[in-house]
Design a protein around this motif. Structure first.
Motif, PDB file in Angstrom:
ATOM      1  N   ILE A 104       0.885  -1.166   0.000  1.00 41.55           N
ATOM      2  CA  ILE A 104       0.000   0.000   0.000  1.00 41.55           C
ATOM      3  C   ILE A 104       0.923   1.216   0.000  1.00 41.55           C
ATOM      4  O   ILE A 104       1.573   1.508   1.009  1.00 41.55           O
ATOM      5  CB  ILE A 104      -0.913   0.010   1.243  1.00 41.55           C
ATOM      6  CG1 ILE A 104      -1.826  -1.215   1.242  1.00 41.55           C
ATOM      7  CG2 ILE A 104      -1.734   1.298   1.304  1.00 41.55           C
ATOM      8  CD1 ILE A 104      -2.637  -1.390   2.513  1.00 41.55           C
ATOM      9  N   ARG A 105       1.025   1.889  -1.126  1.00 43.50           N
ATOM     10  CA  ARG A 105       1.979   3.003  -1.243  1.00 43.50           C
ATOM     11  C   ARG A 105       1.325   4.316  -0.802  1.00 43.50           C
ATOM     12  O   ARG A 105       0.208   4.624  -1.195  1.00 43.50           O
ATOM     13  CB  ARG A 105       2.499   3.119  -2.672  1.00 43.50           C
ATOM     14  CG  ARG A 105       3.262   1.868  -3.115  1.00 43.50           C
ATOM     15  CD  ARG A 105       4.109   2.102  -4.344  1.00 43.50           C
ATOM     16  NE  ARG A 105       4.813   0.881  -4.729  1.00 43.50           N
ATOM     17  CZ  ARG A 105       5.973   0.471  -4.191  1.00 43.50           C
ATOM     18  NH1 ARG A 105       6.540   1.225  -3.261  1.00 43.50           N
ATOM     19  NH2 ARG A 105       6.546  -0.645  -4.586  1.00 43.50           N
ATOM     20  N   ILE A 149      -2.891   7.532   1.114  1.00 38.33           N
ATOM     21  CA  ILE A 149      -2.659   6.422   0.203  1.00 38.33           C
ATOM     22  C   ILE A 149      -2.603   6.935  -1.231  1.00 38.33           C
ATOM     23  O   ILE A 149      -3.482   7.681  -1.668  1.00 38.33           O
ATOM     24  CB  ILE A 149      -3.769   5.365   0.354  1.00 38.33           C
ATOM     25  CG1 ILE A 149      -3.727   4.755   1.766  1.00 38.33           C
ATOM     26  CG2 ILE A 149      -3.632   4.263  -0.691  1.00 38.33           C
ATOM     27  CD1 ILE A 149      -4.894   3.835   2.073  1.00 38.33           C
ATOM     28  N   LEU A 150      -1.568   6.514  -1.963  1.00 35.37           N
ATOM     29  CA  LEU A 150      -1.413   6.901  -3.362  1.00 35.37           C
ATOM     30  C   LEU A 150      -1.878   5.794  -4.302  1.00 35.37           C
ATOM     31  O   LEU A 150      -2.550   6.055  -5.295  1.00 35.37           O
ATOM     32  CB  LEU A 150       0.053   7.243  -3.655  1.00 35.37           C
ATOM     33  CG  LEU A 150       0.660   8.388  -2.835  1.00 35.37           C
ATOM     34  CD1 LEU A 150       2.122   8.588  -3.207  1.00 35.37           C
ATOM     35  CD2 LEU A 150      -0.126   9.678  -3.040  1.00 35.37           C
ATOM     36  N   GLU A 151      -1.509   4.548  -3.991  1.00 29.85           N
ATOM     37  CA  GLU A 151      -1.931   3.426  -4.823  1.00 29.85           C
ATOM     38  C   GLU A 151      -1.763   2.114  -4.065  1.00 29.85           C
ATOM     39  O   GLU A 151      -0.987   2.028  -3.103  1.00 29.85           O
ATOM     40  CB  GLU A 151      -1.121   3.367  -6.132  1.00 29.85           C
ATOM     41  CG  GLU A 151       0.364   3.136  -5.923  1.00 29.85           C
ATOM     42  CD  GLU A 151       1.113   2.996  -7.243  1.00 29.85           C
ATOM     43  OE1 GLU A 151       0.448   2.833  -8.280  1.00 29.85           O
ATOM     44  OE2 GLU A 151       2.361   3.038  -7.222  1.00 29.85           O
ATOM     45  N   ILE A 152      -2.523   1.111  -4.495  1.00 30.36           N
ATOM     46  CA  ILE A 152      -2.431  -0.227  -3.925  1.00 30.36           C
ATOM     47  C   ILE A 152      -2.336  -1.218  -5.081  1.00 30.36           C
ATOM     48  O   ILE A 152      -3.173  -1.206  -5.983  1.00 30.36           O
ATOM     49  CB  ILE A 152      -3.653  -0.570  -3.050  1.00 30.36           C
ATOM     50  CG1 ILE A 152      -3.778   0.405  -1.874  1.00 30.36           C
ATOM     51  CG2 ILE A 152      -3.568  -2.007  -2.534  1.00 30.36           C
ATOM     52  CD1 ILE A 152      -5.021   0.183  -1.031  1.00 30.36           C
ATOM     53  N   ASP A 153      -1.320  -2.070  -5.044  1.00 28.08           N
ATOM     54  CA  ASP A 153      -1.220  -3.147  -6.025  1.00 28.08           C
ATOM     55  C   ASP A 153      -1.903  -4.377  -5.425  1.00 28.08           C
ATOM     56  O   ASP A 153      -1.332  -5.076  -4.594  1.00 28.08           O
ATOM     57  CB  ASP A 153       0.251  -3.440  -6.341  1.00 28.08           C
ATOM     58  CG  ASP A 153       0.420  -4.550  -7.382  1.00 28.08           C
ATOM     59  OD1 ASP A 153      -0.608  -5.114  -7.822  1.00 28.08           O
ATOM     60  OD2 ASP A 153       1.560  -4.863  -7.732  1.00 28.08           O
ATOM     61  N   ASP A 166     -10.243   2.562   8.774  1.00 22.69           N
ATOM     62  CA  ASP A 166     -11.428   2.677   7.912  1.00 22.69           C
ATOM     63  C   ASP A 166     -11.007   3.062   6.498  1.00 22.69           C
ATOM     64  O   ASP A 166     -11.489   2.499   5.505  1.00 22.69           O
ATOM     65  CB  ASP A 166     -12.404   3.733   8.446  1.00 22.69           C
ATOM     66  CG  ASP A 166     -13.188   3.269   9.660  1.00 22.69           C
ATOM     67  OD1 ASP A 166     -13.161   2.058   9.957  1.00 22.69           O
ATOM     68  OD2 ASP A 166     -13.832   4.120  10.302  1.00 22.69           O
ATOM     69  N   THR A 167     -10.075   4.020   6.403  1.00 21.12           N
ATOM     70  CA  THR A 167      -9.579   4.450   5.101  1.00 21.12           C
ATOM     71  C   THR A 167      -8.855   3.306   4.402  1.00 21.12           C
ATOM     72  O   THR A 167      -9.026   3.092   3.196  1.00 21.12           O
ATOM     73  CB  THR A 167      -8.630   5.654   5.266  1.00 21.12           C
ATOM     74  OG1 THR A 167      -9.332   6.706   5.948  1.00 21.12           O
ATOM     75  CG2 THR A 167      -8.136   6.165   3.928  1.00 21.12           C
ATOM     76  N   SER A 168      -8.049   2.553   5.161  1.00 23.02           N
ATOM     77  CA  SER A 168      -7.351   1.398   4.588  1.00 23.02           C
ATOM     78  C   SER A 168      -8.334   0.413   3.978  1.00 23.02           C
ATOM     79  O   SER A 168      -8.129  -0.101   2.867  1.00 23.02           O
ATOM     80  CB  SER A 168      -6.530   0.677   5.668  1.00 23.02           C
ATOM     81  OG  SER A 168      -5.535   1.494   6.201  1.00 23.02           O
ATOM     82  N   ALA A 169      -9.415   0.132   4.701  1.00 26.52           N
ATOM     83  CA  ALA A 169     -10.391  -0.862   4.249  1.00 26.52           C
ATOM     84  C   ALA A 169     -11.075  -0.419   2.962  1.00 26.52           C
ATOM     85  O   ALA A 169     -11.230  -1.203   2.022  1.00 26.52           O
ATOM     86  CB  ALA A 169     -11.429  -1.113   5.343  1.00 26.52           C
ATOM     87  N   VAL A 170     -11.490   0.851   2.903  1.00 27.78           N
ATOM     88  CA  VAL A 170     -12.173   1.352   1.709  1.00 27.78           C
ATOM     89  C   VAL A 170     -11.215   1.378   0.523  1.00 27.78           C
ATOM     90  O   VAL A 170     -11.567   0.999  -0.601  1.00 27.78           O
ATOM     91  CB  VAL A 170     -12.767   2.750   1.971  1.00 27.78           C
ATOM     92  CG1 VAL A 170     -13.317   3.352   0.682  1.00 27.78           C
ATOM     93  CG2 VAL A 170     -13.869   2.671   3.016  1.00 27.78           C
ATOM     94  N   ALA A 171      -9.971   1.821   0.753  1.00 29.74           N
ATOM     95  CA  ALA A 171      -8.971   1.846  -0.315  1.00 29.74           C
ATOM     96  C   ALA A 171      -8.685   0.434  -0.816  1.00 29.74           C
ATOM     97  O   ALA A 171      -8.536   0.209  -2.025  1.00 29.74           O
ATOM     98  CB  ALA A 171      -7.686   2.500   0.185  1.00 29.74           C
ATOM     99  N   ALA A 231      -9.206  -1.076  -4.586  1.00 33.99           N
ATOM    100  CA  ALA A 231      -8.117  -1.706  -5.328  1.00 33.99           C
ATOM    101  C   ALA A 231      -8.463  -3.127  -5.759  1.00 33.99           C
ATOM    102  O   ALA A 231      -8.049  -3.576  -6.838  1.00 33.99           O
ATOM    103  CB  ALA A 231      -6.848  -1.715  -4.471  1.00 33.99           C
ATOM    104  N   LEU A 232      -9.222  -3.827  -4.922  1.00 38.04           N
ATOM    105  CA  LEU A 232      -9.580  -5.221  -5.216  1.00 38.04           C
ATOM    106  C   LEU A 232     -10.849  -5.319  -6.057  1.00 38.04           C
ATOM    107  O   LEU A 232     -11.286  -6.421  -6.377  1.00 38.04           O
ATOM    108  CB  LEU A 232      -9.774  -6.000  -3.910  1.00 38.04           C
ATOM    109  CG  LEU A 232      -8.552  -6.101  -2.988  1.00 38.04           C
ATOM    110  CD1 LEU A 232      -8.910  -6.878  -1.717  1.00 38.04           C
ATOM    111  CD2 LEU A 232      -7.375  -6.759  -3.687  1.00 38.04           C
TER     112      LEU A 232
END
Length: 274
Positions: free
Chosen positions: A109-110, A120-124, A161-166, A170-171
């Motif tokens: 998680i970049r 968060i900028l992007e998630i691979d 919460d932000t991590s989960a939504v991001a 991404a998925l």
């Protein structure tokens, strides 16, 4: 096959018994044939404990300086989510679910370089998607990512919460379920007003307004992110019996759906008071 991100806050994973209860919630969705990823917060109280340790250390060594390196602060406070994700992965494995814990830097998680309040900028999500297709559950640490300096960066308080939504964006998940200690979004705080009513649906814009005015169900940044990426988000209680009637209803589980206003046929004049 529906793809689901489930997020569990600190009170939901506060102790070993509650972590096993969370594992039952996850197992219910896996048994229903869903591809599942989970985002977890640190166990209740752990982040505050770690923050206090980080803030105490400079005073103990250099009495004149209250400042500390934000990169080391992130290394300390991010460890709470690492513990919670590992414990939940073990709990899932113990009931026959193939699960693996992931830290933010492993996905990765970049984020930007604003340690302590990173964005968060992007998630691979390619490797997690591949493993989900094989039936594996990804248990991801919330609140953290990998900064450009190749160090852990945290997202600020409430960042899970932000991590989960991001992660859901991404998925390309069908929905993000936020499990917390309340069973949905109410018209006002039910602890103050007994006649408060739980909403079945609320638009992103209305939820953002309520959150920005002080409603504590969801963090503002997570609602903004859900609105931008149109991530359908469900607020529901982790303290309900995982096997209670209706809990496994994917289309209409108990709780509040936060969605695009086009899904809400008739808007109310006043949705809620914060």
């Amino acid at each position: 096959m529906p793809r689901l991100v489930m997020k569990f806050g600190g009170t939901s994973v506060a102790d070993i018994a509650r972590i096993h209860n969370v594992a039952r919630h996850v197992k219910r969705e896996v048994d229903a044939g869903h591809e599942v990823a989970v985002a977890v917060s640190a166990m209740a109280g752990k982040t505050n404990e770690l923050v206090a340790l980080a803030r105490e250390m400079p005073r103990a060594t250099v009495a004149s300086s209250p400042f500390f390196d934000a990169r080391e602060y992130d290394a300390i406070v991010a460890s709470g989510e690492q513990v919670a994700s590992g414990l939940l992965a073990i709990a899932l494995q113990s009931i026959g679910i193939d699960a693996r814990s992931w830290q933010g830097w492993q996905i990765p998680i970049r984020t930007d370089n604003a340690h302590g309040a990173a964005r968060i900028l992007e998630i691979d999500g390619s490797e997690i998607i591949r493993r989900m297709g094989l039936g594996q559950v990804a248990v991801v640490t919330g609140f953290q990512g990998l900064a450009p300096d190749n160090r852990i960066a945290t997202l600020g308080r409430g960042g899970s919460d932000t991590s989960a939504v991001a992660l859901a964006a991404a998925l390309k998940a069908d929905r993000c379920d936020i499990y917390t200690d309340v069973d949905g979004v109410y018209t006002t705080d039910p602890r103050i007003e007994p006649k408060a009513r739980r909403l079945s649906k609320i638009s992103f814009e209305e939820m953002l307004e309520m959150a920005s005015q002080g409603a504590k169900v969801l963090q503002v940044r997570s609602v903004e992110l859900a609105m931008v990426h149109k991530v359908r988000t469900f607020v529901r209680s982790s303290f309900e019996d995982p096997d209670a009637p209706g809990m496994g209803d994917f289309d209409n589980p108990p709780g509040t759906l936060i969605c695009d206003e086009e899904e809400i046929v008739e808007q109310q004049v006043v949705t809620g008071i914060a």
